[in-house]
Enzyme design. Structure first.
Site, PDB file in Angstrom:
ATOM      1  N   GLY A  13       0.824  -1.207   0.000  1.00 29.05           N
ATOM      2  CA  GLY A  13       0.000   0.000   0.000  1.00 29.05           C
ATOM      3  C   GLY A  13       0.850   1.246   0.000  1.00 29.05           C
ATOM      4  O   GLY A  13       0.574   2.201   0.734  1.00 29.05           O
ATOM      5  N   GLY A  14       1.888   1.245  -0.837  1.00 25.23           N
ATOM      6  CA  GLY A  14       2.857   2.331  -0.811  1.00 25.23           C
ATOM      7  C   GLY A  14       2.648   3.412  -1.842  1.00 25.23           C
ATOM      8  O   GLY A  14       3.584   4.156  -2.150  1.00 25.23           O
ATOM      9  N   SER A  16       0.249   5.936  -1.710  1.00 25.25           N
ATOM     10  CA  SER A  16      -0.310   7.206  -1.225  1.00 25.25           C
ATOM     11  C   SER A  16      -0.215   7.245   0.287  1.00 25.25           C
ATOM     12  O   SER A  16       0.095   6.238   0.943  1.00 25.25           O
ATOM     13  CB  SER A  16      -1.775   7.376  -1.659  1.00 25.25           C
ATOM     14  OG  SER A  16      -2.604   6.435  -1.007  1.00 25.25           O
ATOM     15  N   GLY A  17      -0.488   8.406   0.860  1.00 23.67           N
ATOM     16  CA  GLY A  17      -0.610   8.552   2.297  1.00 23.67           C
ATOM     17  C   GLY A  17       0.605   8.098   3.077  1.00 23.67           C
ATOM     18  O   GLY A  17       1.756   8.405   2.730  1.00 23.67           O
ATOM     19  N   SER A 137      -3.982   0.702  14.619  1.00 28.69           N
ATOM     20  CA  SER A 137      -4.865   1.869  14.606  1.00 28.69           C
ATOM     21  C   SER A 137      -5.321   2.176  16.029  1.00 28.69           C
ATOM     22  O   SER A 137      -5.562   1.259  16.827  1.00 28.69           O
ATOM     23  CB  SER A 137      -6.095   1.611  13.741  1.00 28.69           C
ATOM     24  OG  SER A 137      -7.061   2.643  13.899  1.00 28.69           O
ATOM     25  N   TYR A 150     -13.697  -2.300  11.420  1.00 30.44           N
ATOM     26  CA  TYR A 150     -12.313  -1.853  11.248  1.00 30.44           C
ATOM     27  C   TYR A 150     -11.536  -1.972  12.561  1.00 30.44           C
ATOM     28  O   TYR A 150     -10.409  -2.476  12.590  1.00 30.44           O
ATOM     29  CB  TYR A 150     -12.300  -0.409  10.759  1.00 30.44           C
ATOM     30  CG  TYR A 150     -10.911   0.173  10.597  1.00 30.44           C
ATOM     31  CD1 TYR A 150     -10.162  -0.107   9.470  1.00 30.44           C
ATOM     32  CD2 TYR A 150     -10.369   1.016  11.572  1.00 30.44           C
ATOM     33  CE1 TYR A 150      -8.891   0.428   9.312  1.00 30.44           C
ATOM     34  CE2 TYR A 150      -9.105   1.551  11.423  1.00 30.44           C
ATOM     35  CZ  TYR A 150      -8.371   1.254  10.290  1.00 30.44           C
ATOM     36  OH  TYR A 150      -7.102   1.777  10.143  1.00 30.44           O
TER      37      TYR A 150
END
Length: 248
Positions: A13-14, A16-17, A137, A150
């Site tokens: 998941g590299g 964005s963000g 998280s 989540y």
């Protein structure tokens, strides 16, 4: 001399963000970074932005064949892996009354299944002394309305981090979890329509001791530390980078 010179690190998941900011920080510290994303266009855009020191691979963490292809690409470079940041994942709001089997399964598959099978698939590539950083998280330890699926998935990730720290210790592999607070990323602001995004950020900032949301670069700095030898006596830890929101 960077803290990660000559190391090879995978960031899922590299594109964005937090993932993109982390990849940039790792490259600046001397690492060669593999970044993944679910579409070729986003992978190509991220690779062009990051420049030298990056290899982009289109890969969906929920598709085992994609993970097999990713492993083949990393293995072909011939240096194995010195680090892994399992950043890919996500979630959407759904109250208990609105929860559906499809939403629950998708959330758990992305955040739990995707994390499990990414780590499992790359295990043969991990060099002695490698560091794994899982994406946690603050929602995992708070009662956030409409974010139950989540939060549960991230609580599971935290539990897995403890287990894997014990399982992989004999190989000299460390496993830690980084826990970002509210951070201004596409993954956060896109939870709501465009005209509600500033209100969402303001609401999130109100719950933070520092009265602001974080920047992706601030999370990236913590991940780089956990991936480096500077954190060599840390494993099974949960590192909060949350502006104090879950601490005070």
């Amino acid at each position: 001399m960077g803290t990660l010179n000559d190391k090879t690190i995978l960031v899922t998941g590299g594109t964005s963000g937090i993932g993109l900011a982390t990849a940039r920080r790792l490259i600046d510290e001397g690492a060669h970074v593999f970044v993944t994303g679910r579409t070729q266009a986003r992978v190509d855009e991220a690779a062009a932005t990051l420049g030298d020191g990056v290899t982009g691979v289109r890969s969906d963490i929920t598709v085992l064949e994609d993970l097999d292809h990713l492993v083949e690409q990393i293995a072909a470079r011939g240096n194995g892996l010195d680090g892994l940041f399992t950043n890919a994942g996500g979630g959407e709001f759904a109250t208990l009354e609105d929860e559906t089997p499809e939403h629950l399964a998708d959330t758990l598959n992305r955040n739990v299944g995707g994390t499990v099978f990414t780590v499992q698939k790359v295990l043969p590539l991990l060099n002695p002394g490698a560091s794994i950083v899982l994406a946690g998280s603050t929602a995992a330890t708070r009662g956030v309305p409409a974010f139950g699926a989540y939060a549960a998935s991230k609580a599971a990730v935290r539990s897995l981090g403890r287990t894997w720290a014990a399982e992989l210790a004999d190989r000299g592999i460390r496993v830690n979890t980084v826990v970002p607070g509210p951070t201004e990323t596409p993954g956060l602001v896109e939870l709501v329509p465009a005209d509600q995004r500033q209100a969402l950020l303001d609401e999130q900032a109100a719950d933070v001791v520092q009265k602001r949301v974080g920047a992706p670069e601030e999370i990236a700095a913590a991940v780089a530390f956990l991936l480096s030898d500077s954190s060599s006596f840390m494993t099974g830890s949960e590192v909060f980078v949350d502006g104090g929101s879950n601490q005070v």
